[in-house]
Design an enzyme around this catalytic site. Structure first.
Site, PDB file in Angstrom:
ATOM      1  CG  ASP A   1      -1.805  -1.104   1.367  1.00 42.74           C
ATOM      2  OD1 ASP A   1      -2.184  -1.652   0.333  1.00 42.74           O
ATOM      3  OD2 ASP A   1      -2.151  -1.449   2.521  1.00 42.74           O
TER       4      ASP A   1
HETATM    5  N1  URA Z   1      -1.221  -5.928   4.040  1.00 42.37           N
HETATM    6  C1  URA Z   1      -1.671  -4.667   4.044  1.00 42.37           C
HETATM    7  O1  URA Z   1      -2.654  -4.362   4.686  1.00 42.37           O
HETATM    8  N2  URA Z   1      -1.006  -3.748   3.311  1.00 42.37           N
HETATM    9  C2  URA Z   1       0.113  -4.024   2.618  1.00 42.37           C
HETATM   10  O2  URA Z   1       0.687  -3.132   1.994  1.00 42.37           O
HETATM   11  C3  URA Z   1       0.566  -5.337   2.636  1.00 42.37           C
HETATM   12  C4  URA Z   1      -0.113  -6.270   3.354  1.00 42.37           C
END
Ligand code: URA
Length: 251
Positions: free
Chosen positions: A112
């Site tokens: 993310d």
């Molecule tokens: N899980 C999440 O919530 N975000 C990420 O970026 C990776 C795994």
């Protein structure tokens, strides 16, 4: 054919040498003697960049390129970057960090915008596909910070599986990380082998402990080195590539 220094591609004399035509030094002479054509045009400038799509002819013979060599990188993704090649909203992408590499590579999976940590990038499509495919169950470990310590019972819910809107999560491993120093937040490491959208954030939210920060510290056999600063990247070693391939049953 590319002639700007920063353009992706390989230097013509390097490509000639890699094709086994001559040493790098001799290849330079061949170019300067006007014996090399790229896409029908005689090239005498050393350092001209060529890509695998360019047609290279030496002394009238079409140069056979060696099999494509793949590139593999490990990037310490900082927060504030998206894991795509372009963004319609104009946000910074991880590709902005991959300056000076000879060939285009693509991120393997997603982190993310607000997540930092280990991201693999490659142009080896088969390996990337397998690493992302749920059937290979590649393990990923994340370090998370929360506001307050999580009681054992709530932690066990993460371990056994949490009900999310897209179904129950597979069992995960969770361990508390003891941090030294004042004002440090409670910290945990969680290892999962699924790759659902925002999965770790949603799991912690579901048990009532929303995350403050999220960082990926392991991806299969690869770990993020403490000394690697966010925004930096390096090539994977041949041994690391071999381990990644073994992880997903590639020779
Ligand atoms: N899980 C999440 O919530 N975000 C990420 O970026 C990776 C795994």
């Amino acid at each position: 054919m590319k002639d700007k220094k920063k353009e992706p591609g390989e230097r013509l004399q390097k490509v000639l040498a890699q094709a086994g035509l001559a040493s790098r030094r001799h290849a330079e002479e061949i170019i300067q003697q006007g014996r090399v054509q790229v896409n029908g045009e005689v090239i005498r400038t050393l350092g001209t960049k060529v890509s695998p799509d360019d047609q290279i002819v030496v002394d009238g013979n079409l140069l056979k390129m060696p099999p494509k060599k793949y590139d593999y990188y490990l990037l310490h993704k900082p927060t504030g970057y998206i894991t795509s090649v372009t963004d319609p909203q104009g946000r910074k992408t991880v590709m902005d960090l991959m300056q000076g590499i000879p060939r285009r590579v693509y991120p393997v999976g997603r982190l993310d915008y607000d997540t930092s940590g280990l991201l693999v990038l490659t142009n080896d499509g088969e390996l990337a596909h397998r690493l992302m495919h749920p059937s290979y169950g590649v393990e990923k470990t994340y370090r998370v910070e929360v506001r307050e310590r999580i009681p054992k019972q709530a932690r066990q819910r993460l371990e056994t599986g949490v009900d999310l809107e897209d179904g129950k999560t597979a069992p995960a491993r969770v361990r508390e990380v003891v941090q030294m120093g004042q004002d440090l937040r409670p910290c945990y490491e969680i290892t999962i082998h699924e790759g659902r959208n925002r999965q770790v954030r949603r799991m912690f939210k579901a048990i009532g402990y929303p995350l403050i920060s999220l960082k990926r510290i392991r991806f299969g056999p690869l770990g993020l080195e403490e000394q690697m600063a966010p925004g930096n990247f390096r090539s994977l070693t041949p041994l690391e590539v071999q381990k990644l391939r073994q992880e997903v049953e590639l020779k």
